[in-house]
Write an enzyme that holds these catalytic residues in place. Structure first.
Site, PDB file in Angstrom:
ATOM      1  N   SER A 173      26.571  34.639  30.412  1.00 26.33           N
ATOM      2  CA  SER A 173      26.327  34.116  31.961  1.00 26.33           C
ATOM      3  C   SER A 173      26.294  35.189  32.665  1.00 26.33           C
ATOM      4  O   SER A 173      26.645  36.425  32.283  1.00 26.33           O
ATOM      5  CB  SER A 173      27.624  33.136  32.203  1.00 26.33           C
ATOM      6  OG  SER A 173      28.573  33.992  32.439  1.00 26.33           O
ATOM      7  N   TYR A 175      28.302  35.815  35.018  1.00 24.46           N
ATOM      8  CA  TYR A 175      29.862  36.411  34.807  1.00 24.46           C
ATOM      9  C   TYR A 175      29.749  37.325  33.845  1.00 24.46           C
ATOM     10  O   TYR A 175      30.444  38.342  34.085  1.00 24.46           O
ATOM     11  CB  TYR A 175      30.550  34.995  34.818  1.00 24.46           C
ATOM     12  CG  TYR A 175      31.913  35.429  34.259  1.00 24.46           C
ATOM     13  CD1 TYR A 175      33.084  36.158  35.149  1.00 24.46           C
ATOM     14  CD2 TYR A 175      32.331  35.205  33.118  1.00 24.46           C
ATOM     15  CE1 TYR A 175      34.260  36.472  34.661  1.00 24.46           C
ATOM     16  CE2 TYR A 175      33.667  35.331  32.473  1.00 24.46           C
ATOM     17  CZ  TYR A 175      34.653  36.284  33.278  1.00 24.46           C
ATOM     18  OH  TYR A 175      35.905  36.516  32.693  1.00 24.46           O
ATOM     19  N   ARG A 234      41.322  22.184  30.529  1.00 28.18           N
ATOM     20  CA  ARG A 234      40.743  21.120  30.942  1.00 28.18           C
ATOM     21  C   ARG A 234      40.917  19.604  29.730  1.00 28.18           C
ATOM     22  O   ARG A 234      41.150  18.551  30.079  1.00 28.18           O
ATOM     23  CB  ARG A 234      39.059  21.404  30.890  1.00 28.18           C
ATOM     24  CG  ARG A 234      38.567  20.644  31.925  1.00 28.18           C
ATOM     25  CD  ARG A 234      36.993  21.125  32.231  1.00 28.18           C
ATOM     26  NE  ARG A 234      36.235  21.094  30.885  1.00 28.18           N
ATOM     27  CZ  ARG A 234      35.571  22.082  30.288  1.00 28.18           C
ATOM     28  NH1 ARG A 234      35.674  23.534  30.999  1.00 28.18           N
ATOM     29  NH2 ARG A 234      35.078  22.178  29.346  1.00 28.18           N
TER      30      ARG A 234
HETATM   31  N1  LIG Z   1      41.786  32.880  32.638  1.00 25.03           N
HETATM   32  C1  LIG Z   1      41.204  33.021  31.566  1.00 25.03           C
HETATM   33  O1  LIG Z   1      41.260  32.436  30.348  1.00 25.03           O
HETATM   34  C2  LIG Z   1      40.612  34.460  31.262  1.00 25.03           C
HETATM   35  C3  LIG Z   1      39.774  34.808  30.211  1.00 25.03           C
HETATM   36  C4  LIG Z   1      39.291  36.044  30.126  1.00 25.03           C
HETATM   37  C5  LIG Z   1      39.155  36.881  31.276  1.00 25.03           C
HETATM   38  N2  LIG Z   1      39.600  36.309  32.211  1.00 25.03           N
HETATM   39  C6  LIG Z   1      39.667  37.565  33.375  1.00 25.03           C
HETATM   40  O2  LIG Z   1      41.156  37.613  33.750  1.00 25.03           O
HETATM   41  C7  LIG Z   1      41.017  37.889  35.404  1.00 25.03           C
HETATM   42  C8  LIG Z   1      42.013  37.180  36.057  1.00 25.03           C
HETATM   43  O3  LIG Z   1      41.540  35.632  35.667  1.00 25.03           O
HETATM   44  P1  LIG Z   1      42.342  34.375  36.232  1.00 25.03           P
HETATM   45  O4  LIG Z   1      42.179  33.485  35.365  1.00 25.03           O
HETATM   46  O5  LIG Z   1      43.489  34.689  36.602  1.00 25.03           O
HETATM   47  O6  LIG Z   1      41.343  34.245  37.718  1.00 25.03           O
HETATM   48  P2  LIG Z   1      41.883  33.764  39.131  1.00 25.03           P
HETATM   49  O7  LIG Z   1      40.802  33.388  39.904  1.00 25.03           O
HETATM   50  O8  LIG Z   1      43.045  32.846  39.006  1.00 25.03           O
HETATM   51  O9  LIG Z   1      42.383  35.256  39.592  1.00 25.03           O
HETATM   52  C9  LIG Z   1      41.855  35.977  40.444  1.00 25.03           C
HETATM   53  C10 LIG Z   1      42.434  36.502  41.740  1.00 25.03           C
HETATM   54  O10 LIG Z   1      41.723  37.625  42.193  1.00 25.03           O
HETATM   55  C11 LIG Z   1      41.301  37.040  43.731  1.00 25.03           C
HETATM   56  N3  LIG Z   1      40.160  37.890  44.007  1.00 25.03           N
HETATM   57  C12 LIG Z   1      38.859  37.705  43.538  1.00 25.03           C
HETATM   58  N4  LIG Z   1      38.207  38.656  43.962  1.00 25.03           N
HETATM   59  C13 LIG Z   1      38.870  39.308  44.633  1.00 25.03           C
HETATM   60  C14 LIG Z   1      38.568  40.739  45.429  1.00 25.03           C
HETATM   61  N5  LIG Z   1      37.282  40.993  45.689  1.00 25.03           N
HETATM   62  N6  LIG Z   1      39.651  41.266  46.202  1.00 25.03           N
HETATM   63  C15 LIG Z   1      40.903  40.710  46.213  1.00 25.03           C
HETATM   64  N7  LIG Z   1      41.144  39.568  45.454  1.00 25.03           N
HETATM   65  C16 LIG Z   1      40.085  38.965  44.618  1.00 25.03           C
HETATM   66  C17 LIG Z   1      41.366  35.390  43.708  1.00 25.03           C
HETATM   67  O11 LIG Z   1      41.742  35.039  44.861  1.00 25.03           O
HETATM   68  C18 LIG Z   1      42.331  35.170  42.498  1.00 25.03           C
HETATM   69  O12 LIG Z   1      43.806  35.227  43.193  1.00 25.03           O
HETATM   70  C19 LIG Z   1      39.608  37.896  35.741  1.00 25.03           C
HETATM   71  O13 LIG Z   1      39.131  39.303  35.736  1.00 25.03           O
HETATM   72  C20 LIG Z   1      39.086  36.897  34.591  1.00 25.03           C
HETATM   73  O14 LIG Z   1      37.672  37.251  34.461  1.00 25.03           O
HETATM   74  C21 LIG Z   1      40.676  35.230  32.378  1.00 25.03           C
END
Ligand SMILES: NC(=O)c1ccc[n+]([C@@H]2O[C@H](COP(=O)([O-])OP(=O)(O)OC[C@H]3O[C@@H](n4cnc5c(N)ncnc54)[C@H](O)[C@@H]3O)[C@@H](O)[C@H]2O)c1
Length: 381
Positions: A173, A175, A234
């Site tokens: 994707s 992303y 989910r």
């Molecule tokens: N949750 C998962 O299963 C998972 C799996 C693999 C990778 N990740 C990675 O882990 C990281 C965190 O994921 P998550 O699930 O906690 O997502 P999330 O969306 O809950 O957390 C990201 C946080 O960053 C903030 N944010 C986004 N862009 C920003 C910016 N430019 N400046 C300041 N704040 C910003 C958002 O408001 C949010 O609170 C991400 O990089 C995600 O790609 C998550």
């Protein structure tokens, strides 16, 4: 240690903050609240009620401070890093959804700008400062090659010559492509400047809580909509609300998964043990972070079994036409040895964690916006 968490208000960011405070570290964080707004705009909500950042800070036990702002604002970010004299920075401030990035050109452009340029700003703001950085990538960056997946780098032999090179990336994707670009930017910065960056290829995280979240004001968010609700989360929400568990396509797709509590333990280990020049390439250390891998069908069946046998629910599993373009029958064998060597031992099982999730979600069943579970975003339309 004094740790900076970028994206501290998120699902993982807030959980990490509590984990680090519990270890006696000091935490300073930033967030622009993108996630709270995006979920609301999609017409959904966190199933677990969450507090405002002010309430969270008040309820947290430890030294913590927060500033609202974006990693896209270079001056804000540089000043934040300069004034706090940080020992390590974890960058979780990203748009984390594959489906959101495929929703339309606006969301795709936003995802790439936010994730790539936010990460680039961090590299420039810490250039040659030798502050260890942790960036959260995703296991999905590797795609599904018909060979074992190493932890970042592998030995390549071609026409009688060999070299150690980054493993190719083929994420499914825009992303994932934003994460691949971030990995490339980190690799370039490490080869060029004095940097130490751990690039975490994180599996899909599931779970409603960590041990540090006993106080209801400290709970982290939990989403179930088609964009921000990840597979296991989910599925349990579907079972709890007696909505069919939606399996995309054949359900044979395999991915790596890790419980929230273990993901936090792994990030703690990584933060407390920054890369050195032996366990990294020019300061770039890549770690695959997951516990076990499963096919989507296996997960759906496990959720159904626990929902029916332990909670007396009637759970239906329904296969939908796959909205994504992805291999459905494929080989999958990512390595994950580095964290074990650093001391990570899985603390729980999928079954145990599912039971906790069922209990937590049943309590807030009326907050599940069921109509947001079904996927409407299609990769080819
Ligand atoms: N949750 C998962 O299963 C998972 C799996 C693999 C990778 N990740 C990675 O882990 C990281 C965190 O994921 P998550 O699930 O906690 O997502 P999330 O969306 O809950 O957390 C990201 C946080 O960053 C903030 N944010 C986004 N862009 C920003 C910016 N430019 N400046 C300041 N704040 C910003 C958002 O408001 C949010 O609170 C991400 O990089 C995600 O790609 C998550």
């Amino acid at each position: 240690m004094k740790v900076g968490i970028l994206g501290i208000d998120g699902y993982l960011g807030w959980s990490l903050c509590l984990k680090l405070l519990d270890r006696g570290h000091r935490v300073v964080g930033i967030d622009n609240f993108f996630r709270r707004r995006a979920v609301e705009d999609l017409g959904s909500q966190s199933v677990i009620p969450i507090s405002s950042m002010e309430e969270r800070i008040e309820a947290a036990n430890g030294e913590i401070s927060f500033e609202e702002g974006s990693t896209l604002d270079f001056d804000f970010l540089s000043e934040f890093i300069e004034k706090h004299n940080l020992d390590v920075i974890a960058n979780l401030a990203q748009q984390p959804s594959a489906a959101y990035s495929m929703r339309g050109v606006e969301e795709a452009t936003f995802t790439q700008e936010n994730n790539v340029c936010g990460g680039l700003n961090l590299l420039w703001a810490t250039k040659n400062k030798d502050i260890p950085i942790v960036t959260i990538g995703t296991l999905g960056e590797y795609g599904c090659p018909s060979m074992n997946i190493p932890e970042g780098f592998f030995k390549v032999e071609y026409e009688g010559m060999e070299d150690i090179l980054p493993f190719p990336k083929q994420g499914p994707s825009f992303y994932h492509v934003s994460k691949q670009q971030t990995t490339d930017n980190v690799w370039f910065a490490c080869r060029t400047w004095v940097m130490r960056v751990t690039d975490v290829m994180q599996g899909v995280v599931y779970g409603t809580r960590t041990p540090e979240m006993e106080d209801s004001k400290l709970r982290t968010r939990f989403d179930i909509d088609e964009c921000f609700g990840t597979a296991i989360n989910r599925f349990v929400a579907s079972a709890v609300s007696e909505h069919p568990i939606t399996v995309y396509g054949t359900g044979m797709q395999k991915r790596g998964y890790i419980p929230l509590r273990d993901s936090m333990e792994c990030l703690r280990l990584i933060i407390e043990n920054p890369p050195n020049y032996e366990d990294s390439y020019h300061g770039h250390r890549v770690i695959n972070q997951f516990h076990e891998y499963y096919s989507i069908n296996e997960l759906a069946e496990k959720v159904k079994k626990i929902g029916e046998e332990e909670f007396d629910l009637s759970v239906e599993v329904r296969n939908l036409e796959n909205p994504r373009i992805e291999p459905e029958y494929h080989y999958y064998e990512p390595k994950h040895e580095k964290l074990q060597k650093m001391g990570y031992e899985p603390s729980t099982t999928l079954e145990e964690e599912l039971k906790i999730m069922f209990e937590d979600l049943l309590e807030h069943k009326d907050r599940i916006v069921k109509e947001k579970i079904v996927p409407k975003i299609r990769w080819r339309e």
